[in-house]
Design a protein around this motif. Structure first.
Motif, PDB file in Angstrom:
ATOM      1  N   GLU A  59       0.815  -1.212   0.000  1.00 25.75           N
ATOM      2  CA  GLU A  59       0.000   0.000   0.000  1.00 25.75           C
ATOM      3  C   GLU A  59       0.847   1.260   0.000  1.00 25.75           C
ATOM      4  OE1 GLU A  59      -2.579  -0.145   3.331  1.00 25.75           O
ATOM      5  OE2 GLU A  59      -3.741  -1.866   2.595  1.00 25.75           O
ATOM      6  N   LEU A  60       2.044   1.190   0.567  1.00 20.13           N
ATOM      7  CA  LEU A  60       2.912   2.350   0.699  1.00 20.13           C
ATOM      8  C   LEU A  60       4.343   1.955   0.377  1.00 20.13           C
ATOM      9  CD1 LEU A  60       3.650   5.259   1.646  1.00 20.13           C
ATOM     10  CD2 LEU A  60       3.760   4.351   3.988  1.00 20.13           C
ATOM     11  N   LEU A  61       5.035   2.806  -0.383  1.00 20.70           N
ATOM     12  CA  LEU A  61       6.448   2.644  -0.682  1.00 20.70           C
ATOM     13  C   LEU A  61       7.129   3.980  -0.418  1.00 20.70           C
ATOM     14  CD1 LEU A  61       8.958   1.237  -1.897  1.00 20.70           C
ATOM     15  CD2 LEU A  61       8.110   1.909  -4.161  1.00 20.70           C
ATOM     16  N   ILE A  62       8.221   3.953   0.329  1.00 19.81           N
ATOM     17  CA  ILE A  62       8.973   5.173   0.632  1.00 19.81           C
ATOM     18  C   ILE A  62      10.256   5.162  -0.191  1.00 19.81           C
ATOM     19  CG2 ILE A  62      10.121   6.513   2.434  1.00 19.81           C
ATOM     20  CD1 ILE A  62       8.246   5.130   4.456  1.00 19.81           C
ATOM     21  N   VAL A  63      10.550   6.296  -0.820  1.00 22.76           N
ATOM     22  CA  VAL A  63      11.743   6.401  -1.652  1.00 22.76           C
ATOM     23  C   VAL A  63      12.542   7.621  -1.209  1.00 22.76           C
ATOM     24  CG1 VAL A  63      12.624   6.736  -3.993  1.00 22.76           C
ATOM     25  CG2 VAL A  63      10.612   5.290  -3.612  1.00 22.76           C
ATOM     26  N   GLY A  64      13.849   7.416  -0.995  1.00 26.90           N
ATOM     27  CA  GLY A  64      14.735   8.496  -0.599  1.00 26.90           C
ATOM     28  C   GLY A  64      15.757   8.781  -1.678  1.00 26.90           C
ATOM     29  N   GLY A  65      15.832  10.029  -2.105  1.00 31.54           N
ATOM     30  CA  GLY A  65      16.782  10.420  -3.145  1.00 31.54           C
ATOM     31  C   GLY A  65      16.403  11.771  -3.707  1.00 31.54           C
ATOM     32  N   GLY A  66      16.979  12.097  -4.865  1.00 36.90           N
ATOM     33  CA  GLY A  66      16.690  13.362  -5.515  1.00 36.90           C
ATOM     34  C   GLY A  66      15.625  13.221  -6.584  1.00 36.90           C
ATOM     35  N   ASP A  67      15.526  14.229  -7.436  1.00 39.96           N
ATOM     36  CA  ASP A  67      14.468  14.260  -8.441  1.00 39.96           C
ATOM     37  C   ASP A  67      14.552  13.089  -9.416  1.00 39.96           C
ATOM     38  OD1 ASP A  67      12.915  16.657  -7.834  1.00 39.96           O
ATOM     39  OD2 ASP A  67      14.756  17.743  -8.233  1.00 39.96           O
ATOM     40  N   GLY A  68      15.763  12.697  -9.801  1.00 38.08           N
ATOM     41  CA  GLY A  68      15.891  11.572 -10.712  1.00 38.08           C
ATOM     42  C   GLY A  68      15.358  10.283 -10.115  1.00 38.08           C
ATOM     43  N   THR A  69      15.657  10.063  -8.840  1.00 37.62           N
ATOM     44  CA  THR A  69      15.179   8.862  -8.147  1.00 37.62           C
ATOM     45  C   THR A  69      13.663   8.883  -7.999  1.00 37.62           C
ATOM     46  OG1 THR A  69      17.248   8.825  -6.894  1.00 37.62           O
ATOM     47  CG2 THR A  69      15.440   7.485  -6.047  1.00 37.62           C
ATOM     48  N   ILE A  70      13.121  10.033  -7.605  1.00 43.23           N
ATOM     49  CA  ILE A  70      11.674  10.140  -7.435  1.00 43.23           C
ATOM     50  C   ILE A  70      10.967  10.006  -8.786  1.00 43.23           C
ATOM     51  CG2 ILE A  70       9.794  11.554  -6.534  1.00 43.23           C
ATOM     52  CD1 ILE A  70      11.913  10.479  -4.474  1.00 43.23           C
ATOM     53  N   SER A  71      11.569  10.529  -9.840  1.00 41.89           N
ATOM     54  CA  SER A  71      10.988  10.390 -11.166  1.00 41.89           C
ATOM     55  C   SER A  71      10.930   8.928 -11.588  1.00 41.89           C
ATOM     56  CB  SER A  71      11.807  11.195 -12.185  1.00 41.89           C
ATOM     57  OG  SER A  71      11.244  11.100 -13.479  1.00 41.89           O
ATOM     58  N   ALA A  72      12.001   8.183 -11.308  1.00 37.30           N
ATOM     59  CA  ALA A  72      12.014   6.752 -11.637  1.00 37.30           C
ATOM     60  C   ALA A  72      10.929   6.009 -10.865  1.00 37.30           C
ATOM     61  CB  ALA A  72      13.382   6.165 -11.336  1.00 37.30           C
ATOM     62  N   ALA A  73      10.765   6.364  -9.591  1.00 39.57           N
ATOM     63  CA  ALA A  73       9.715   5.735  -8.789  1.00 39.57           C
ATOM     64  C   ALA A  73       8.339   6.076  -9.335  1.00 39.57           C
ATOM     65  CB  ALA A  73       9.838   6.186  -7.335  1.00 39.57           C
ATOM     66  N   ALA A  74       8.141   7.333  -9.697  1.00 37.65           N
ATOM     67  CA  ALA A  74       6.845   7.762 -10.220  1.00 37.65           C
ATOM     68  C   ALA A  74       6.500   7.022 -11.505  1.00 37.65           C
ATOM     69  CB  ALA A  74       6.851   9.267 -10.469  1.00 37.65           C
ATOM     70  N   SER A  75       7.495   6.803 -12.362  1.00 34.46           N
ATOM     71  CA  SER A  75       7.230   6.127 -13.628  1.00 34.46           C
ATOM     72  C   SER A  75       6.680   4.723 -13.397  1.00 34.46           C
ATOM     73  CB  SER A  75       8.499   6.055 -14.470  1.00 34.46           C
ATOM     74  OG  SER A  75       9.447   5.163 -13.909  1.00 34.46           O
ATOM     75  N   ALA A  76       7.075   4.100 -12.274  1.00 37.15           N
ATOM     76  CA  ALA A  76       6.584   2.752 -11.960  1.00 37.15           C
ATOM     77  C   ALA A  76       5.254   2.767 -11.224  1.00 37.15           C
ATOM     78  CB  ALA A  76       7.631   2.013 -11.114  1.00 37.15           C
ATOM     79  N   LEU A  77       4.977   3.840 -10.485  1.00 38.79           N
ATOM     80  CA  LEU A  77       3.806   3.866  -9.610  1.00 38.79           C
ATOM     81  C   LEU A  77       2.604   4.608 -10.186  1.00 38.79           C
ATOM     82  CD1 LEU A  77       5.476   4.449  -6.118  1.00 38.79           C
ATOM     83  CD2 LEU A  77       4.917   2.291  -7.265  1.00 38.79           C
ATOM     84  N   VAL A  78       2.806   5.367 -11.275  1.00 39.41           N
ATOM     85  CA  VAL A  78       1.691   6.092 -11.888  1.00 39.41           C
ATOM     86  C   VAL A  78       0.567   5.124 -12.255  1.00 39.41           C
ATOM     87  CG1 VAL A  78       1.023   7.161 -14.075  1.00 39.41           C
ATOM     88  CG2 VAL A  78       2.881   8.118 -12.748  1.00 39.41           C
TER      89      VAL A  78
END
Length: 295
Positions: A59-78
């Motif tokens: 239900e929840l995933l936490i990601v730590g990093g900068g914009d590139g890392t968050i962008s990669a996470a978003a691409s999988a979670l959208v």
């Protein structure tokens, strides 16, 4: 209850700079009441891991990093049911800042524990997701130069970008593009086309910041054809909020944008990563497609 996975990009920002960051993250989350499982990963593995965790049904995933890392996470979670928690541990953290996520680790952890949820927009270019912006022209060339300097010379991101900017201006040029905005077509010669996920400020009061990531539109800026000195002068005027009508065209109420070119490949930046893409490039806004924890 299963422990919540925390992915930390060990290749950049505060994670790379602080060998004890994983322990600090675990301590901050524990103090906030979050039972976390810390998993350091390489930046290139982020999207794959996020996708696997989402498909598992977390239900929840936490990601730590900068914009590139968050962008990669978003691409999988959208478009999924997995909620994204963000720990801003990068160099600039534009997305987290514009969402109002505090830069302090303890405060960000407390925010995650409260699970205050928002649905925010993302941009898309030929099925590639971006959370901040995309560009064609001078900026991608600067990014490529910057990344080569960091890899070969070990320079900081800011210093490398300064050097890259000067070198790119020395080989100043234009792109001839055909733009189809919603349903209207126009040909342009421009040194820089900027496409943002919602409206960006470019004045010196808050350059590069957004008031909202939920307005459901693309921010499209087209720099008019300039000489090298004219480009520099126009950029300075934009920062000082003294733009001239012949400096920059801002296209309003854009939900779809097609970019075409006679070139077989275009260098395109997406959240700071440069890719080679075959035109036409189809941009669109995906409204409220990403579930995030934010104030």
């Amino acid at each position: 209850m299963a422990r919540i996975v925390v992915l930390l990009n060990r290749g950049g920002g505060a994670v790379a700079a602080d060998p004890a960051i994983a322990d600090k993250v675990a301590e901050a989350l524990s103090a906030a009441g979050v039972d976390a499982e810390i998993e350091p990963i390489g930046g290139g593995d982020c999207a794959v891991r996020c996708r696997a965790i989402s498909e598992r049904g977390d239900e929840l995933l936490i990601v730590g990093g900068g914009d590139g890392t968050i962008s990669a996470a978003a691409s999988a979670l959208v478009g999924t049911e997995t909620l994204l928690g963000i720990l801003p541990l990068g160099t600039l953290n534009h997305f987290a800042r514009d969402l109002g996520i505090p830069p302090d680790l303890k405060e960000a952890s407390a925010l995650i524990a409260r699970r205050s949820e928002r649905e925010v927009d993302v941009g898309e270019m030929n099925e590639r997701i971006f959370i901040n912006n995309s560009a064609i022209g001078l900026y991608p060339l600067m990014v490529v130069d910057r990344d080569l300097q960091r890899k070969r010379l070990g320079r900081s991101k800011r210093l490398a970008m300064l050097v890259a900017s000067l070198r790119t201006l020395a080989r100043f040029g234009h792109q001839r593009l055909t733009l189809t905005v919603n349903d209207q077509k126009a040909k342009v010669d421009t040194p820089l086309l900027f496409v943002g996920n919602n409206d960006y400020r470019i004045d010196i009061g808050a350059p590069g910041q957004r008031a909202s990531i939920q307005d459901g539109r693309l921010s499209v800026l087209v720099m008019r054809k300039k000489t090298r000195s004219g480009f520099i002068a126009a950029s300075l005027r934009a920062l000082l909020n003294r733009q001239r009508r012949d400096d920059m065209v801002q296209l309003d109420v854009v939900e779809r944008l097609r970019v075409d070119s006679r070139r077989g490949q275009l260098a395109v930046s997406l959240d700071g990563e440069v890719v080679s893409a075959s035109p036409p490039l189809d941009y669109k806004i995906r409204k409220k497609a990403l579930r995030v924890i934010a104030p």
